[in-house]
Design an enzyme around this catalytic site. Structure first.
Site, PDB file in Angstrom:
ATOM      1  N   LEU A  32       9.656  -1.614  -2.528  1.00 35.85           N
ATOM      2  CA  LEU A  32      10.659  -0.645  -2.083  1.00 35.85           C
ATOM      3  C   LEU A  32      10.749  -0.668  -0.555  1.00 35.85           C
ATOM      4  O   LEU A  32      11.840  -0.599   0.013  1.00 35.85           O
ATOM      5  CB  LEU A  32      10.318   0.770  -2.565  1.00 35.85           C
ATOM      6  CG  LEU A  32      11.237   1.819  -1.927  1.00 35.85           C
ATOM      7  CD1 LEU A  32      12.649   1.696  -2.471  1.00 35.85           C
ATOM      8  CD2 LEU A  32      10.719   3.210  -2.107  1.00 35.85           C
ATOM      9  N   TYR A  88       0.812   8.532  -4.948  1.00 37.63           N
ATOM     10  CA  TYR A  88      -0.398   8.355  -4.129  1.00 37.63           C
ATOM     11  C   TYR A  88      -0.441   9.365  -3.002  1.00 37.63           C
ATOM     12  O   TYR A  88       0.599   9.848  -2.546  1.00 37.63           O
ATOM     13  CB  TYR A  88      -0.552   6.919  -3.620  1.00 37.63           C
ATOM     14  CG  TYR A  88       0.439   6.466  -2.583  1.00 37.63           C
ATOM     15  CD1 TYR A  88       1.666   5.949  -2.948  1.00 37.63           C
ATOM     16  CD2 TYR A  88       0.107   6.512  -1.226  1.00 37.63           C
ATOM     17  CE1 TYR A  88       2.556   5.499  -1.992  1.00 37.63           C
ATOM     18  CE2 TYR A  88       0.997   6.055  -0.265  1.00 37.63           C
ATOM     19  CZ  TYR A  88       2.224   5.557  -0.658  1.00 37.63           C
ATOM     20  OH  TYR A  88       3.108   5.116   0.283  1.00 37.63           O
ATOM     21  N   TYR A 101      -4.721   7.070  -5.784  1.00 39.91           N
ATOM     22  CA  TYR A 101      -3.553   6.711  -6.610  1.00 39.91           C
ATOM     23  C   TYR A 101      -3.597   7.353  -7.986  1.00 39.91           C
ATOM     24  O   TYR A 101      -4.648   7.414  -8.612  1.00 39.91           O
ATOM     25  CB  TYR A 101      -3.499   5.189  -6.820  1.00 39.91           C
ATOM     26  CG  TYR A 101      -3.164   4.414  -5.581  1.00 39.91           C
ATOM     27  CD1 TYR A 101      -1.841   4.137  -5.258  1.00 39.91           C
ATOM     28  CD2 TYR A 101      -4.170   3.961  -4.725  1.00 39.91           C
ATOM     29  CE1 TYR A 101      -1.523   3.418  -4.120  1.00 39.91           C
ATOM     30  CE2 TYR A 101      -3.857   3.244  -3.574  1.00 39.91           C
ATOM     31  CZ  TYR A 101      -2.531   2.982  -3.285  1.00 39.91           C
ATOM     32  OH  TYR A 101      -2.222   2.278  -2.153  1.00 39.91           O
ATOM     33  N   ASN A 165       0.575 -10.274  -2.153  1.00 39.67           N
ATOM     34  CA  ASN A 165       0.042  -8.912  -2.005  1.00 39.67           C
ATOM     35  C   ASN A 165      -1.149  -8.643  -2.941  1.00 39.67           C
ATOM     36  O   ASN A 165      -1.044  -7.838  -3.881  1.00 39.67           O
ATOM     37  CB  ASN A 165       1.167  -7.913  -2.290  1.00 39.67           C
ATOM     38  CG  ASN A 165       1.344  -6.961  -1.126  1.00 39.67           C
ATOM     39  OD1 ASN A 165       0.396  -6.687  -0.387  1.00 39.67           O
ATOM     40  ND2 ASN A 165       2.545  -6.451  -0.969  1.00 39.67           N
ATOM     41  N   ARG A 167      -4.163  -7.247  -4.807  1.00 42.35           N
ATOM     42  CA  ARG A 167      -4.775  -5.923  -4.967  1.00 42.35           C
ATOM     43  C   ARG A 167      -5.755  -5.979  -6.131  1.00 42.35           C
ATOM     44  O   ARG A 167      -5.420  -5.596  -7.259  1.00 42.35           O
ATOM     45  CB  ARG A 167      -3.721  -4.853  -5.265  1.00 42.35           C
ATOM     46  CG  ARG A 167      -2.763  -4.553  -4.147  1.00 42.35           C
ATOM     47  CD  ARG A 167      -3.422  -3.825  -2.974  1.00 42.35           C
ATOM     48  NE  ARG A 167      -2.441  -3.475  -1.963  1.00 42.35           N
ATOM     49  CZ  ARG A 167      -1.977  -4.304  -1.021  1.00 42.35           C
ATOM     50  NH1 ARG A 167      -2.418  -5.542  -0.954  1.00 42.35           N
ATOM     51  NH2 ARG A 167      -1.074  -3.888  -0.156  1.00 42.35           N
ATOM     52  N   ASP A 258       5.340  -5.856   4.565  1.00 42.34           N
ATOM     53  CA  ASP A 258       6.604  -5.577   3.864  1.00 42.34           C
ATOM     54  C   ASP A 258       7.788  -5.657   4.837  1.00 42.34           C
ATOM     55  O   ASP A 258       8.860  -6.165   4.492  1.00 42.34           O
ATOM     56  CB  ASP A 258       6.600  -4.172   3.241  1.00 42.34           C
ATOM     57  CG  ASP A 258       5.395  -3.940   2.339  1.00 42.34           C
ATOM     58  OD1 ASP A 258       4.851  -4.931   1.803  1.00 42.34           O
ATOM     59  OD2 ASP A 258       4.997  -2.766   2.175  1.00 42.34           O
TER      60      ASP A 258
END
Ligand code: AMP
Length: 307
Positions: A32, A88, A101, A165, A167, A258
């Site tokens: 986003l 979060y 989260y 990304n 994680r 981002d």
């Protein structure tokens, strides 16, 4: 006009205010954030759509309103009456930010249940953008559904852009993560990894190793970001090096990657040469890290798409 579809999870963000126990509510998430910067940077030159799943509750409506207000298309976003947005909370302790989260049951986790829904969202698009977080939140079955839909998109001429990304907390094992990341990268035309994570989880000894690994898996362009360090780029022209902007006072590196991706892609979409696109990405990220938060309006003001 170029049409870009960003695929992933947008969450409710609770960011602390000065008075203890008070928070400002917003919406954020890696893909986003990139969509937001792309829409701001490209304006009328492109149409930026977001594809995810949300609830049917008021907070989900609020997020859709937010996206619409920010000129991000929501027409294909799926609604789930039995789920809602992930959330979060940012906590500040002695100046250090930590994140908690609540996203295990988020609506976004169901975004790839139907290949037809994804195909509908991608119909007529030029670029699909997704990340390692997009695939981390999906079941293996749904991840395969997404991969198949992206493969069809690619076969019909669409361009695929992927930020790994990494994680590990979102994956069952590091092996599951690295395997799925490479499967996604194999479909992608442009891969935008960050070296620190790649070195940790793939054992790369240098940013050049990272660039070569993704290039060998078929990515035409790989830009290896490296915080304030030199970026390594792999393209048709071979390997090249790019120094990012110098930042004297870094305030908050949230969304550095981002925003880099958005600055890079916006320039690339506008037809800029690769080195100008890299410079434009680095310039935007350098401004974003001098402000608190992910979505920094001030960082976009006066931004030129050319490097
Ligand atoms: P990262 O994902 O941390 O490698 O950062 C993405 C991009 O943000 C980098 O390639 C830089 O262009 C920019 N960036 C991040 N941290 C810094 C920093 N401390 N100084 C300057 N640029 C930065």
């Amino acid at each position: 006009m170029t049409r870009i579809v960003c695929i992933g999870e947008s969450m409710v963000e609770m960011a602390p205010l000065e008075t203890p126990g008070t928070y400002r509510m917003g919406f954020a998430g890696d893909t986003l954030n990139t969509a937001w910067y792309l829409a701001k940077l490209l304006g009328d030159r492109a149409r930026v759509d977001y594809f995810t799943a949300v609830g049917t509750d008021p907070v989900s409506d609020q997020m859709l309103d937010f996206l619409t207000q920010e000129a991000i298309g929501t027409a294909n976003i799926l609604r789930r009456s039995d789920r809602t947005l992930g959330l979060y909370m940012i906590q500040l302790q002695n100046g250090e930010r930590s994140f908690s989260y609540w996203r295990g049951q988020s609506a976004a986790r169901t975004l790839a249940q139907s290949g037809q829904d994804i195909a509908t969202a991608l119909r007529g698009a030029d670029i699909a953008y997704f990340s390692g977080i997009t695939i981390a939140i999906l079941s293996q079955h749904d991840r395969e559904t997404l991969m198949t839909a992206l493969e069809e998109f690619s076969t019909s001429g669409g361009e695929i852009v992927f930020d790994p990304n990494l994680r590990p907390k979102l994956w069952t094992t590091p092996q599951d993560m690295t395997q799925a990341i490479m499967d996604a990268a194999r479909l992608s035309d442009i891969v935008l990894p960050s070296y620190e994570d790649e070195a940790t989880w793939f054992g790369d000894q240098s940013p050049e190793d990272t660039a070569r690994r993704y290039a060998q898996h078929g990515a035409g362009i790989v830009v290896v970001k490296n915080g304030p360090g030199e970026m390594i780029v792999h393209s048709d022209a071979g390997l090249s090096r790019h120094q990012p902007e110098k930042v004297s006072a870094v305030i908050d590196t949230t969304a550095a990657g981002d925003s880099f991706n958005a600055g890079f892609l916006a320039s690339y979409i506008a037809g800029g040469p690769l080195d100008q696109a890299i410079a434009a990405g680095a310039r935007l990220a350098a401004r974003v890290v001098t402000y608190r938060g992910a979505l920094v309006e001030e960082a976009v003001l006066g931004h030129e798409l050319a490097g």
